[in-house]
Design a protein around this motif. Structure first.
Motif, mmCIF file in Angstrom:
data_model
loop_
_atom_site.group_PDB
_atom_site.id
_atom_site.type_symbol
_atom_site.label_atom_id
_atom_site.label_comp_id
_atom_site.label_asym_id
_atom_site.label_seq_id
_atom_site.Cartn_x
_atom_site.Cartn_y
_atom_site.Cartn_z
ATOM 1 N N ARG A 92 59.220 -9.465 -2.713
ATOM 2 C CA ARG A 92 59.047 -10.929 -2.556
ATOM 3 C C ARG A 92 59.975 -11.581 -3.610
ATOM 4 O O ARG A 92 60.000 -12.886 -3.453
ATOM 5 C CB ARG A 92 57.619 -11.303 -3.006
ATOM 6 C CG ARG A 92 56.407 -10.772 -1.795
ATOM 7 C CD ARG A 92 55.074 -11.543 -1.871
ATOM 8 N NE ARG A 92 54.427 -10.884 -3.155
ATOM 9 C CZ ARG A 92 53.562 -10.084 -2.989
ATOM 10 N NH1 ARG A 92 53.498 -9.478 -1.774
ATOM 11 N NH2 ARG A 92 53.037 -9.287 -3.692
ATOM 12 N N LEU A 115 59.193 -17.424 8.947
ATOM 13 C CA LEU A 115 58.333 -16.326 9.179
ATOM 14 C C LEU A 115 57.591 -15.682 7.706
ATOM 15 O O LEU A 115 56.601 -15.469 7.741
ATOM 16 C CB LEU A 115 59.405 -15.230 9.834
ATOM 17 C CG LEU A 115 58.513 -13.875 9.997
ATOM 18 C CD1 LEU A 115 57.827 -14.160 11.486
ATOM 19 C CD2 LEU A 115 59.671 -12.663 10.550
ATOM 20 N N ALA A 116 58.824 -15.443 6.785
ATOM 21 C CA ALA A 116 58.285 -14.760 5.499
ATOM 22 C C ALA A 116 57.389 -15.659 4.878
ATOM 23 O O ALA A 116 56.288 -15.097 4.349
ATOM 24 C CB ALA A 116 59.442 -14.052 4.797
ATOM 25 N N TRP A 119 54.009 -15.565 6.530
ATOM 26 C CA TRP A 119 53.076 -14.324 6.682
ATOM 27 C C TRP A 119 53.138 -13.327 5.465
ATOM 28 O O TRP A 119 52.376 -12.586 5.246
ATOM 29 C CB TRP A 119 53.818 -13.399 7.562
ATOM 30 C CG TRP A 119 53.632 -14.025 8.976
ATOM 31 C CD1 TRP A 119 54.385 -14.873 9.588
ATOM 32 C CD2 TRP A 119 52.423 -13.808 9.976
ATOM 33 N NE1 TRP A 119 54.129 -15.139 11.048
ATOM 34 C CE2 TRP A 119 52.489 -14.421 11.153
ATOM 35 C CE3 TRP A 119 51.026 -12.872 9.777
ATOM 36 C CZ2 TRP A 119 51.661 -14.513 12.304
ATOM 37 C CZ3 TRP A 119 50.271 -12.876 10.881
ATOM 38 C CH2 TRP A 119 50.470 -13.790 12.029
ATOM 39 N N VAL A 120 53.960 -13.757 4.301
ATOM 40 C CA VAL A 120 53.888 -13.022 3.238
ATOM 41 C C VAL A 120 53.405 -13.723 1.937
ATOM 42 O O VAL A 120 52.554 -13.449 1.015
ATOM 43 C CB VAL A 120 55.560 -12.308 2.770
ATOM 44 C CG1 VAL A 120 55.251 -11.741 1.401
ATOM 45 C CG2 VAL A 120 55.866 -11.566 3.774
ATOM 46 N N LYS A 122 51.836 -16.586 2.644
ATOM 47 C CA LYS A 122 50.546 -17.391 3.267
ATOM 48 C C LYS A 122 50.714 -18.967 3.077
ATOM 49 O O LYS A 122 49.809 -19.662 3.218
ATOM 50 C CB LYS A 122 49.289 -17.062 2.424
ATOM 51 C CG LYS A 122 49.190 -15.439 2.221
ATOM 52 C CD LYS A 122 48.635 -14.919 3.688
ATOM 53 C CE LYS A 122 48.689 -13.243 3.271
ATOM 54 N NZ LYS A 122 49.085 -12.564 4.536
ATOM 55 N N MET A 168 62.041 -17.891 0.404
ATOM 56 C CA MET A 168 60.924 -16.927 -0.100
ATOM 57 C C MET A 168 60.819 -17.378 -1.814
ATOM 58 O O MET A 168 60.133 -16.795 -2.359
ATOM 59 C CB MET A 168 60.961 -15.544 -0.034
ATOM 60 C CG MET A 168 60.649 -15.138 1.197
ATOM 61 S SD MET A 168 58.943 -15.363 1.481
ATOM 62 C CE MET A 168 58.391 -13.754 0.595
ATOM 63 N N LEU B 271 62.507 -9.040 3.216
ATOM 64 C CA LEU B 271 62.016 -10.517 3.050
ATOM 65 C C LEU B 271 60.456 -10.254 2.449
ATOM 66 O O LEU B 271 59.729 -11.062 2.210
ATOM 67 C CB LEU B 271 61.647 -11.145 4.283
ATOM 68 C CG LEU B 271 63.199 -11.699 4.691
ATOM 69 C CD1 LEU B 271 63.223 -12.317 6.448
ATOM 70 C CD2 LEU B 271 63.348 -13.170 3.781
ATOM 71 N N GLY B 272 59.887 -8.874 2.401
ATOM 72 C CA GLY B 272 58.781 -8.496 1.692
ATOM 73 C C GLY B 272 57.636 -8.428 2.702
ATOM 74 O O GLY B 272 56.363 -8.066 2.539
ATOM 75 N N LEU B 273 58.179 -8.158 3.955
ATOM 76 C CA LEU B 273 57.063 -7.902 5.029
ATOM 77 C C LEU B 273 56.903 -6.394 5.130
ATOM 78 O O LEU B 273 57.657 -5.694 4.935
ATOM 79 C CB LEU B 273 57.576 -8.373 6.648
ATOM 80 C CG LEU B 273 57.917 -9.764 6.988
ATOM 81 C CD1 LEU B 273 58.852 -9.780 8.159
ATOM 82 C CD2 LEU B 273 56.837 -10.535 7.162
ATOM 83 N N LYS B 277 53.482 -5.892 9.640
ATOM 84 C CA LYS B 277 53.837 -7.129 10.007
ATOM 85 C C LYS B 277 55.415 -7.027 10.295
ATOM 86 O O LYS B 277 55.771 -7.863 11.392
ATOM 87 C CB LYS B 277 53.979 -7.943 8.674
ATOM 88 C CG LYS B 277 52.492 -8.705 8.099
ATOM 89 C CD LYS B 277 52.628 -9.367 6.968
ATOM 90 C CE LYS B 277 51.236 -9.695 6.613
ATOM 91 N NZ LYS B 277 51.121 -10.024 5.038
#
Lengths: 257, 367
Positions: A92, A115-116, A119-120, A122, A168, B271-273, B277
């Motif tokens: 992250r 996307l990230a 989903w990462v 939130k 990110m 990306l950390g997924l 995911k």
């Protein structure tokens, strides 16, 4: 830096990345040999060396796309172990830009960027899209937000990939030969974005053959060969008075034409 | 630019040679390009001339269309009266005539819900999809079998005809897809235990003919469970078909997963997924899109293979037609029945195949 002092200072001593005695093997093949490297916050490092020297493997170890078998890697105070949660935590904080962009072809540019964060991190959709548009503007292609990656040129795709990582809000950016797959006329637009990023104070580790970029941006150039760090110095010293024979040979090969 | 340098002038586009465009050009290129192509063209024309008129005469010109008994079928051609009289049975099987509206209603709900997904601007697509996947099967089950809310109980041995065929095929495929995805992911897992289980499952089910599966489900299975404990025969057949189909789909999907470049996994990871995911958001959408032709192919094969349930005593579409053909009042019209069955199956399969083409085009994003 020697191993004992680094270890005694503890993992969180201000360095963004600290690699201590790192070894890696692919089967029998010894790709990384006793790598000791530390990167300070806001420092820009350019890693160069002949192909097969292990420089890509080195930066891929930093976000655990490759596993190291011996030694320690500490990123932003978090030590990389087999603990999946720590790996996710580090990923992250560490953005990565690849040679072949690795954009998601089934999503639009905007969806690639949101996307990230959604989903990462939130993040809410609206907020993520706002952030995404800011970074698309920074890499100078906000008008391409609705397109698919397949409809963009290589240079544009790589800029989208950079923006995707930046969404990110990473503390460190890794670049793995970001311009090697590009047509010559598109290299500049990508390097320009990277220079901007460097000037804003991002911590960067860049594997590249673009010596002009190294000269202009790097705080330190690291030369690798056969899995070892042969020499590291500030760009001026590195290009003008390299100490090691192998460094000289490498520089003469890439700068001769 | 200096005066001395001549200005660049774009060369004009010239029209293509006349012999390569238009109807004549097309025919020359495709039908008469060489002497043996010309011979083949003439041969094909002759075959069409020989074959088509008799078929048309049998099916349309000399056919009987009106009437309600076999006595109405006096002419030389096909007796479509047979199909007309038995049509209800072909579609609903032995489902009680007064309750057929329930099947129609169930089908209508399905068609309406599915149709909304075709409109790009329909706002509640996600909800409709969730309902179709999770709500609809429950609604349909109670609607068809009854015994709730005043609906009379229609036991599954009465289900039949095209209705049964579609229940088997749709349930088989819709539930097999998620199982297939999990199996495909499991087969590529880095955990040896998970991988072994998935490989064993896939190879076991793939190595057995569907007929064997159906026999096992209907004859062998009851021998292994304690007496008194009975499962519905249709349910047993459905589970068998579902697992059989899942094993095939797993291999189709694995092919798709293998075609996704490693960079996509790495891009998602960087990306950390996490694994799930990355799979659900990045890898599977691409992999499934790649294997739409393969999935549709399996579905079409399954739709036709459901006719095998005949041998365990379920009267599906083909089963009903066969049963009608052996009715003493209607002996001798089996050909019409089979032609009709072939026609209906062809329409269904062709429709599915066209839909899959449409889907492929819609999902294409220019890479």
């Amino acid at each position: 830096m020697n191993e004992s002092t680094a270890a005694s200072r503890g993992p969180d001593d201000g360095a963004a990345i600290r690699m201590i005695g790192v070894h890696k093997w692919y089967g029998q093949f010894h790709v990384l040999k006793d790598i000791n490297l530390s990167v300070d916050r806001k420092e820009k490092i350019v890693v160069c060396g002949p192909s097969g020297s292990g420089k890509s493997t080195l930066i891929r170890c930093i976000n655990r796309l490759e596993e190291h078998q011996r030694g320690r890697i500490v990123v932003e105070g978090i030590e990389l172990t087999n603990d999946l949660r720590r790996i996710d935590e580090i990923r992250r904080e560490v953005g990565m830009v690849f040679q072949h962009f690795n954009l998601f072809p089934h999503l639009t540019v905007l969806d690639n960027l949101t996307l990230a964060p959604m989903w990462v991190r939130k993040m809410a959709k609206d907020e993520a899209e706002e952030v995404a548009m800011t970074f698309l503007a920074r890499v100078k292609i906000p008008e391409q937000a609705g397109k698919y990656p397949g409809q963009l040129s290589g240079g544009q795709q790589q800029r989208v990939a950079i923006a995707r990582s930046l969404c990110m809000n990473p503390k460190i950016m890794l670049f793995d030969e970001p311009t090697s797959a590009l047509d010559p006329e598109m290299i500049k637009e990508v390097l320009d974005v990277m220079v901007d990023l460097a000037e804003e104070g991002m911590t960067m580790v860049v594997v590249t053959h673009e010596m002009g970029f190294a000269n202009r941006v790097a705080d330190r150039v690291v030369f690798m060969d056969e899995g070892e760090v042969i020499e590291q110095a500030d760009p001026e010293t590195f290009f003008n008075s390299p100490r090691n024979e192998r460094t000289r040979l490498f520089l003469s090969q890439i700068l001769s034409h | 630019m200096t005066d001395a340098a001549p200005a660049f002038e774009r060369a004009p586009d010239l029209p293509p040679p006349a012999s390569t465009v238009g109807v004549v050009g097309w025919m020359r290129q495709n039908l008469f390009s060489t002497w043996y192509n010309t011979a083949l063209t003439v041969l094909a024309l002759w075959l069409i001339w020989e074959a088509v008129p008799p078929v048309v005469a049998w099916a349309f010109v000399d056919a009987d269309w009106t009437g309600s008994t076999r006595d109405a079928c006096a002419r030389e051609g096909a007796c479509w009266v047979f199909i007309k009289e038995w049509f209800g049975q072909f579609v609903y099987g032995r489902y009680p005539i007064d309750e057929r509206w329930r099947v129609n209603l169930g089908a209508a709900i399905l068609v309406v819900c599915a149709a909304t997904l075709f409109f790009p601007r329909f706002p509640w697509k996600a909800w409709v999809s969730v309902f179709l996947l999770f709500g609809y099967p429950v609604v349909a089950f109670f609607l068809f079998s009854g015994d709730v809310m005043g609906l009379i109980w229609v036991e599954t041995p009465l289900w039949g005809g095209l209705f049964l065929t579609l229940v088997l095929a749709i349930v088989g495929c819709v539930f097999a897809l998620p199982i297939g995805i999990v199996l495909a992911l499991g087969r590529r897992s880095r955990m040896p235990g998970v991988r072994a289980v998935c490989v064993a499952f896939i190879e076991l089910w793939r190595g057995v003919p569907l007929i064997t599966v159906l026999f096992m489900a209907s004859v062998m299975f009851p021998l292994f469970v304690p007496e008194g404990l009975t499962f519905d025969k249709l349910l047993r057949a459905l589970i068998g078909i579902m697992l059989f189909q899942a094993a095939y789909l797993a291999e189709v999907i694995r092919g798709g997963l293998q075609a996704i470049p490693r960079g996509q996994y790495e891009g998602a990871q960087a990306l950390g997924l996490n694994y799930w995911k990355a799979m659900v958001l990045v890898i599977l959408p691409q992999a499934l899109k790649l294997v739409i032709p393969g999935i549709v192919n399996s579905f079409i094969a399954l739709l036709k293979d459901t006719t095998l349930v005949l041998i365990i005593g379920l009267l599906d579409f083909l089963g009903m037609i066969q049963a009608a053909g052996t009715n003493p009042d209607w002996l001798g019209f089996a050909v019409e029945g089979y032609v009709f069955a072939g026609f209906v199956f062809w329409v269904l399969c062709f429709g599915i195949s066209r839909y899959s083409l449409h889907l492929e085009r819609k999902l294409h994003t220019g890479h």
